[in-house]
Design an enzyme around this catalytic site. Structure first.
Site, short mmCIF file in Angstrom:
data_model
loop_
_atom_site.label_atom_id
_atom_site.label_comp_id
_atom_site.label_asym_id
_atom_site.label_seq_id
_atom_site.Cartn_x
_atom_site.Cartn_y
_atom_site.Cartn_z
N LYS A 116 0.81 -1.22 0.00
CA LYS A 116 0.00 0.00 0.00
C LYS A 116 0.84 1.26 0.00
O LYS A 116 0.40 2.30 -0.48
CB LYS A 116 -0.92 -0.01 1.20
CG LYS A 116 -1.78 -1.27 1.18
CD LYS A 116 -3.15 -0.99 1.64
CE LYS A 116 -3.95 -2.25 1.55
NZ LYS A 116 -5.31 -2.08 1.92
N LYS A 158 -2.72 0.99 9.59
CA LYS A 158 -3.03 0.03 8.53
C LYS A 158 -1.81 -0.81 8.17
O LYS A 158 -0.68 -0.32 8.22
CB LYS A 158 -3.52 0.75 7.27
CG LYS A 158 -4.82 1.53 7.47
CD LYS A 158 -5.19 2.36 6.24
CE LYS A 158 -5.83 1.51 5.15
NZ LYS A 158 -6.41 2.38 4.07
N GLY A 165 -9.47 -6.06 5.10
CA GLY A 165 -9.70 -5.27 6.31
C GLY A 165 -8.89 -5.71 7.52
O GLY A 165 -9.10 -5.21 8.62
N HIS A 235 -15.00 -3.60 7.56
CA HIS A 235 -14.26 -3.16 6.38
C HIS A 235 -14.44 -4.09 5.19
O HIS A 235 -13.65 -4.06 4.24
CB HIS A 235 -12.75 -3.01 6.68
CG HIS A 235 -12.46 -2.13 7.85
ND1 HIS A 235 -12.86 -0.81 7.89
CD2 HIS A 235 -11.85 -2.38 9.03
CE1 HIS A 235 -12.47 -0.29 9.04
NE2 HIS A 235 -11.87 -1.22 9.76
N LYS A 237 -17.08 -5.37 2.11
CA LYS A 237 -18.26 -4.90 1.39
C LYS A 237 -19.44 -5.87 1.53
O LYS A 237 -19.25 -7.08 1.48
CB LYS A 237 -17.92 -4.73 -0.09
CG LYS A 237 -16.81 -3.70 -0.29
CD LYS A 237 -16.10 -3.86 -1.61
CE LYS A 237 -14.89 -2.94 -1.67
NZ LYS A 237 -13.98 -3.27 -2.79
N GLU A 287 -6.35 2.39 -2.23
CA GLU A 287 -5.59 1.28 -2.80
C GLU A 287 -6.07 0.95 -4.20
O GLU A 287 -7.13 1.40 -4.64
CB GLU A 287 -5.67 0.03 -1.91
CG GLU A 287 -7.02 -0.65 -1.89
CD GLU A 287 -6.95 -2.10 -1.38
OE1 GLU A 287 -5.87 -2.72 -1.42
OE2 GLU A 287 -7.99 -2.61 -0.96
N ASN A 289 -6.77 -2.45 -6.67
CA ASN A 289 -6.83 -3.90 -6.82
C ASN A 289 -6.52 -4.26 -8.26
O ASN A 289 -7.17 -3.77 -9.18
CB ASN A 289 -8.20 -4.44 -6.41
CG ASN A 289 -8.39 -4.36 -4.91
OD1 ASN A 289 -7.53 -4.78 -4.15
ND2 ASN A 289 -9.50 -3.80 -4.48
N ARG A 291 -6.92 -6.79 -10.17
CA ARG A 291 -7.63 -8.02 -10.57
C ARG A 291 -9.10 -7.69 -10.78
O ARG A 291 -9.53 -6.58 -10.55
CB ARG A 291 -7.49 -9.07 -9.46
CG ARG A 291 -7.95 -8.50 -8.13
CD ARG A 291 -8.19 -9.54 -7.07
NE ARG A 291 -8.36 -8.93 -5.78
CZ ARG A 291 -9.47 -8.40 -5.31
NH1 ARG A 291 -10.55 -8.35 -6.07
NH2 ARG A 291 -9.53 -7.87 -4.09
P1 ADP Z 1 -8.15 -3.74 2.66
O1 ADP Z 1 -7.14 -3.91 1.58
O2 ADP Z 1 -7.81 -4.45 3.92
O3 ADP Z 1 -9.54 -4.00 2.19
P2 ADP Z 1 -8.48 -0.84 2.30
O4 ADP Z 1 -7.37 0.12 2.37
O5 ADP Z 1 -9.04 -1.16 0.96
O6 ADP Z 1 -8.06 -2.18 3.07
O7 ADP Z 1 -9.66 -0.34 3.21
C1 ADP Z 1 -10.82 -1.10 3.43
C2 ADP Z 1 -11.89 -0.28 4.07
O8 ADP Z 1 -11.44 0.26 5.33
C3 ADP Z 1 -12.31 0.94 3.27
O9 ADP Z 1 -13.29 0.64 2.30
C4 ADP Z 1 -12.87 1.83 4.38
O10 ADP Z 1 -14.14 1.37 4.77
C5 ADP Z 1 -11.94 1.57 5.54
N1 ADP Z 1 -10.83 2.56 5.56
C6 ADP Z 1 -9.62 2.45 4.93
N2 ADP Z 1 -8.87 3.56 5.13
C7 ADP Z 1 -9.60 4.40 5.89
C8 ADP Z 1 -9.40 5.73 6.45
N3 ADP Z 1 -8.27 6.39 6.27
N4 ADP Z 1 -10.40 6.27 7.18
C9 ADP Z 1 -11.58 5.60 7.40
N5 ADP Z 1 -11.81 4.36 6.90
C10 ADP Z 1 -10.87 3.76 6.16
#
Ligand code: ADP
Length: 447
Positions: A116, A158, A165, A235, A237, A287, A289, A291
């Site tokens: 990331k 993170k 998530g 986190h 969907k 991020e 993806n 794919r």
């Molecule tokens: P992963 O790869 O684990 O799915 P992501 O970076 O895509 O992680 O984040 C997944 C979800 O986490 C996002 O859709 C959002 O709901 C929450 N999230 C990520 N970053 C933030 C942030 N800076 N503030 C609030 N929520 C966040």
């Protein structure tokens, strides 16, 4: 065009890929674990090969077994699907080294976007806005405290290798940041074997907006607008829709163009999704993806374009043959993820399907590998079906979604379908007035 594609995957996504291949006249080989010998994708594929026992590390992640399966069946290409090896750059490289085509981006792009921190740096250089935070991995609690003081609380710790998530912890003050830092590191180490973490400003009320990209190897890149995936639990969907009820036409056009331009600048190939948080009119990249995504059918329903087919075509070197102006997004689509889980406790519920009646009718698509008598194995992801509904506008789509959920019968196991029925009647959802924390708050209020 390829003559034969190997699909080392399972469930609805293996079936989804098989369907695209079938329509293109491409033979399929489904490589499966012993737990999936009776899967619908295995039944429908032209050929199937068992690649190992139920644990994913011994089958769906067993690179040697997968390459051997491709060799003995004479496949030209490998479509990794979703999850498992789909975002593994080393695997993509080995596939190519063994003379097969990897249906996905170049390994270097998987690598950059898989971390990331390098992902944020890459898109930032291309002009995309990112969430304020640390400029890379945070080495110690003390560094974390210094950075948090600069960007302001609340902050989110993170995992750099993050996914699903995991390895994500919120801290509202210095005290809780010490714990969050340690916990996120432990969780990341356990989940990814990499305990690198970084810091982001925690956004209080954002929507999750993502842009679907498609690029060929001739420099053509298009986007298919956004999907709103803000209805999330842990986190993850739960419901996705397109277009987002929270964006206007100008914002849509702006972020779509930026995302496509970024993909062009980095020389991306294939399908990909750039994910953003959207708050108070501003977008922040989180991020990419590299794919196909679970929610891709939402985009297919409003664009009329088969994204798996396009993915296979561009992997074969074909030019898109159309440009941004040819993409005509029509109406509204919503997807409900049907997980084999209890609708209130979310306890996993594998088991035998005793009765099965998928919903149908105009504008209704049910992507699932279930059938009566099938046993959902306990070893994998709980997703057993996706109900995707299309309507000329959001209202019609909602009506159709409610009626299809009413028709849906999956007996013998618990699913979260009853939760979806409820959510489609919730005023905030009906009004499109929700953000990434909405579902969690709704569920917490009932406990
Ligand atoms: P992963 O790869 O684990 O799915 P992501 O970076 O895509 O992680 O984040 C997944 C979800 O986490 C996002 O859709 C959002 O709901 C929450 N999230 C990520 N970053 C933030 C942030 N800076 N503030 C609030 N929520 C966040």
């Amino acid at each position: 065009m390829f003559d034969k594609i190997l699909i080392p995957n399972r469930g609805e996504i293996a079936l989804r890929i098989h369907r695209a291949c079938r329509e293109m006249g491409i033979h399929t080989v489904v490589a499966h674990s012993t737990a999936d010998a009776h899967g619908m994708a295995v039944r429908l594929a032209d050929e199937s090969v068992c690649i190992g026992p139920p644990p994913a590390r011994d089958s769906y992640l067993n690179v040697q077994a997968i390459l051997t399966a491709a060799q003995i069946t004479g496949a030209d290409a490998i479509h990794p699907g979703i999850g498992f090896l789909s975002e593994n750059a080393a695997f993509a490289r080995m596939v190519e080294e063994h003379g097969f085509t990897f249906i996905g981006p170049e390994p270097r792009h998987i690598e950059v976007m898989g971390d990331k921190i390098s992902a944020k740096a890459a898109v930032k250089a291309a002009g995309l806005p990112t969430v304020p935070g640390s400029d890379g991995e945070v080495a110690s609690v003390n560094d974390a405290l210094t950075i948090a003081a600069r960007i302001g609380y609340p902050v989110l710790v993170k995992a750099t290798a993050g996914g699903g998530g995991r390895g994500m912890k919120v801290a509202r003050d210095a005290e809780s940041l010490r714990d969050a830092f340690r916990m996120a590191k432990n969780e990341a180490r356990a989940a990814f074997g990499n305990d690198g973490v970084y810091l982001e400003k925690y956004l209080e009320r954002p929507r999750h907006i993502e842009i679907q990209i498609l690029a060929d190897t001739h420099g053509n890149v298009v986007h298919f607008g956004e999907r709103d995936c803000s209805v999330q639990r842990r986190h993850q969907k739960v419901i996705e829709e397109a277009p987002s009820p929270g964006l206007n036409a100008g914002e849509r056009e702006h972020i779509g163009r930026l995302a496509a331009e970024t993909a062009r600048q980095i020389g991306y190939r294939g399908v990909g999704t750039m994910e953003f948080l959207y708050e108070n009119g501003a977008f922040y990249f989180i991020e990419m993806n590299t794919r196909l995504q679970v929610e891709h059918p939402v985009t297919e329903m409003i664009s009329g374009i088969d994204l798996v087919r396009e993915q296979i075509r561009v992997a074969d070197g074909a030019a898109l043959g159309y440009g941004q102006h040819d993409i005509d997004l029509q109406g509204h689509a919503i997807e409900c993820r049907i997980n084999a889980e209890h609708p209130e406790t979310f306890a996993p519920s594998p088991g035998r399907i005793t009765t099965y009646h998928p919903p149908g009718g105009l504008g209704v698509r049910f992507d699932s590998a279930l059938y009566e008598g099938y046993t959902v194995p306990p070893h994998y992801d709980s997703l057993v079906g996706k109900l995707i509904v299309h309507g000329t506008n959001r209202n019609e789509c909602l009506m159709r979604l409610r009626r299809s959920l009413e028709e849906c019968v999956i007996g013998g196991i618990d699913t979260i379908a009853p939760l979806h029925v409820r959510l489609t009647h919730e005023p905030a959802f009906v009004n499109g007035d929700y953000n990434i924390h909405w579902l969690e708050k709704l569920l917490a209020a009932e406990r």
